[in-house]
Design an enzyme around this catalytic site. Structure first.
Site, PDB file in Angstrom:
ATOM      1  N   HIS A  23      44.020   4.322 -26.082  1.00 40.14           N
ATOM      2  CA  HIS A  23      45.325   3.888 -25.974  1.00 40.14           C
ATOM      3  C   HIS A  23      45.215   2.388 -27.352  1.00 40.14           C
ATOM      4  CE1 HIS A  23      44.669   1.966 -22.854  1.00 40.14           C
ATOM      5  NE2 HIS A  23      44.163   3.224 -22.084  1.00 40.14           N
ATOM      6  N   HIS A  77      41.805   3.812  -7.966  1.00 34.18           N
ATOM      7  CA  HIS A  77      42.587   3.082  -9.650  1.00 34.18           C
ATOM      8  C   HIS A  77      43.492   4.850  -9.608  1.00 34.18           C
ATOM      9  CE1 HIS A  77      43.579   1.160 -12.823  1.00 34.18           C
ATOM     10  NE2 HIS A  77      42.680   0.696 -13.585  1.00 34.18           N
ATOM     11  N   GLU A  79      45.411   4.628 -12.312  1.00 32.95           N
ATOM     12  CA  GLU A  79      44.978   5.169 -13.950  1.00 32.95           C
ATOM     13  C   GLU A  79      44.511   6.758 -14.072  1.00 32.95           C
ATOM     14  OE1 GLU A  79      43.946   1.976 -16.926  1.00 32.95           O
ATOM     15  OE2 GLU A  79      45.047   2.936 -18.112  1.00 32.95           O
ATOM     16  N   ASP A  81      42.248   7.735 -16.750  1.00 28.02           N
ATOM     17  CA  ASP A  81      41.263   8.115 -16.575  1.00 28.02           C
ATOM     18  C   ASP A  81      40.049   8.378 -15.671  1.00 28.02           C
ATOM     19  OD1 ASP A  81      42.189   5.187 -16.658  1.00 28.02           O
ATOM     20  OD2 ASP A  81      40.021   5.041 -17.594  1.00 28.02           O
ATOM     21  N   ASP A 163      37.435  -0.552 -12.822  1.00 26.22           N
ATOM     22  CA  ASP A 163      37.514  -1.112 -14.043  1.00 26.22           C
ATOM     23  C   ASP A 163      36.705  -3.179 -14.188  1.00 26.22           C
ATOM     24  OD1 ASP A 163      38.251   0.876 -15.275  1.00 26.22           O
ATOM     25  OD2 ASP A 163      40.765  -0.064 -15.402  1.00 26.22           O
ATOM     26  N   TYR A 191      34.913  -4.804 -23.317  1.00 26.66           N
ATOM     27  CA  TYR A 191      35.408  -4.307 -23.115  1.00 26.66           C
ATOM     28  C   TYR A 191      36.824  -5.072 -22.007  1.00 26.66           C
ATOM     29  CZ  TYR A 191      37.055  -1.065 -18.733  1.00 26.66           C
ATOM     30  OH  TYR A 191      37.636  -0.115 -17.866  1.00 26.66           O
ATOM     31  N   HIS A 222      33.128   2.327 -15.650  1.00 28.00           N
ATOM     32  CA  HIS A 222      32.723   3.268 -17.248  1.00 28.00           C
ATOM     33  C   HIS A 222      31.377   2.732 -17.238  1.00 28.00           C
ATOM     34  CE1 HIS A 222      36.801   4.749 -18.471  1.00 28.00           C
ATOM     35  NE2 HIS A 222      37.450   3.422 -17.440  1.00 28.00           N
TER      36      HIS A 222
HETATM   37 FE1  FEO Z   1      42.297   1.067 -15.942  1.00 28.94          FE
HETATM   38 FE2  FEO Z   1      39.759   2.108 -16.604  1.00 28.94          FE
HETATM   39  O1  FEO Z   1      41.080   2.255 -16.105  1.00 28.94           O
END
Ligand code: FEO
Length: 394
Positions: A23, A77, A79, A81, A163, A191, A222
């Site tokens: 995004h 979380h 979100e 992903d 995250d 990041y 991640h």
């Molecule tokens: Fe806030 Fe990797 O999602």
């Protein structure tokens, strides 16, 4: 690929080698979506992966355990992903209870049809026993969504940090010490700048909270897992949180017919007379992702655009809109730019800088059409002042 973190704990995520746009965040080194499996008398899965990779995720889990043996599906979380494969996983793990906090339950219910999901809502600091292994949950609101939490494996001191401490970094290695640590730290910095930067106070609260835990491993959602450079990443976060400046000047500009470019180069030349790091960025050739990363730890900045249609050049507008939303702190500098018949471009740039609470060291430097010698000397002098500010950084 090695996927075992420690006895009974495995990585079951997805390496996303080819994602290049998260995004708007340019992910030149891809990413990973990390999910973790903990095997004990009870079996828990922490987070999932993006919806389109759910088959790969389920296959990794199935390599380790029969899917109907999963007891808990933990959501740190909401979100997508990380939660995107929950609808598929809830069906594939028929005996699993979704473990999350109340805000996350609500968020999940707004993303997915959760009518047939079994939930176990946990409070801050609540524990969950898997038999010999204990998980503890800590809410970390606004790092980086309101419902965010982390999971701590108490006995082995592993923090599943969601995250926090992540990097968009694809690798077939799972650990920091197996990877090029300079690349990993740079991706962690990027990041932070692109995702976490606006949340100074929540990050401070989270770090304070988590700082009381003994941590032998940090497993983010991640990128690679930290086991050898934990103090380095913790220390880096403490600096990034407050946009701690280094001896660096960032000059970013867009230009139409080279006049604003000449001004930018003169500013850079003035700054380069001192022993500071000077970055000169033409926004036609740089993306917003690296721009904000560069700005985050700059001590002083100058942003420039000529007037275009009574406003600024579109690439500079995009860059400044992006960086304004991420709110780097404590920057000093000025705006500059050429114009044809109305000096609107530099004013608009200054407006963006004001909205970021930047401290102006001088009025916008402007010139009509081509930059003459007097203007260029003014630019060099302003560049010297930027360098003076940068020299005061640690
Ligand atoms: Fe806030 Fe990797 O999602």
């Amino acid at each position: 690929m090695k996927t075992i973190l420690t006895e009974g704990v495995s990585w079951v995520g997805f390496v996303d080698w080819n994602v290049r746009d998260f995004h708007g965040y340019v992910t030149d080194r891809g990413s990973t979506h990390n999910s973790y499996l903990i095997e004990d008398e009870k079996i828990a899965v922490i987070d999932t992966v993006k919806a389109q990779y759910s088959e790969d995720f389920l296959a990794r889990v199935a390599e380790k355990v029969p899917l109907d043996k999963v007891d808990y599906l933990i959501c740190n979380h909401a979100e997508p992903d990380h939660s995107g494969s929950f609808p598929v996983a809830v069906k594939a793990f028929p005996n699993a209870v979704v473990v999350c906090n109340a805000k996350c339950q609500k968020a999940l219910s707004m993303h997915y049809d959760v009518s047939d999901w079994k939930f176990q809502v946990v409070e801050d600091a609540e524990t969950l026993s898997l038999g010999t292994k204990t998980l503890q949950f800590f809410n970390t609101p606004m790092v980086h969504w309101p419902e965010s939490m982390v999971t701590y494996y108490v006995e082995k001191e592993i923090l599943f940090s969601m995250d926090v401490f992540g990097q968009h970094y694809a690798s077939s290695y799972r650990f920091d010490d197996e990877s090029d640590i300079c690349e990993v730290m740079q991706e962690a910095k990027m990041y932070y700048a692109n995702i976490v930067l606006p949340f100074e106070r929540p990050v401070g609260n989270a770090l304070e909270r988590l700082g009381g835990l003994k941590i032998s491993m940090i497993a983010p959602s991640h990128g690679v897992i930290w086991r050898s450079h934990i103090s380095e990443i913790m220390q880096a976060y403490a600096g990034w949180r407050v946009s701690k400046p280094v001896k660096k000047v960032v000059i970013a500009f867009s230009s139409m017919w080279n006049s604003t470019r000449k001004m930018a180069k003169a500013i850079a030349a003035g700054a380069e007379e001192s022993d500071v790091n000077v970055h000169l960025l033409d926004m036609a050739a740089n993306n917003n992702t690296t721009f904000v990363t560069d700005v985050m730890d700059a001590a002083a900045v100058a942003f420039g655009s000529p007037t275009l249609n009574m406003g600024i050049m579109p690439r500079m507008a995009s860059a400044l809109t992006y960086v304004r939303g991420l709110k780097p702190k404590g920057k000093k500098g000025f705006a500059f730019g050429s114009y044809g018949w109305a000096a609107k471009g530099s004013d608009e740039v200054a407006g963006y800088m004001k909205a970021m609470n930047m401290e102006f060291i001088c009025d916008p430097i402007v010139c009509q059409f081509g930059a003459d010698d007097e203007t260029l000397e003014k630019c060099r002098e302003a560049g010297r002042k930027l360098a003076e500010i940068a020299l005061q950084a640690e």
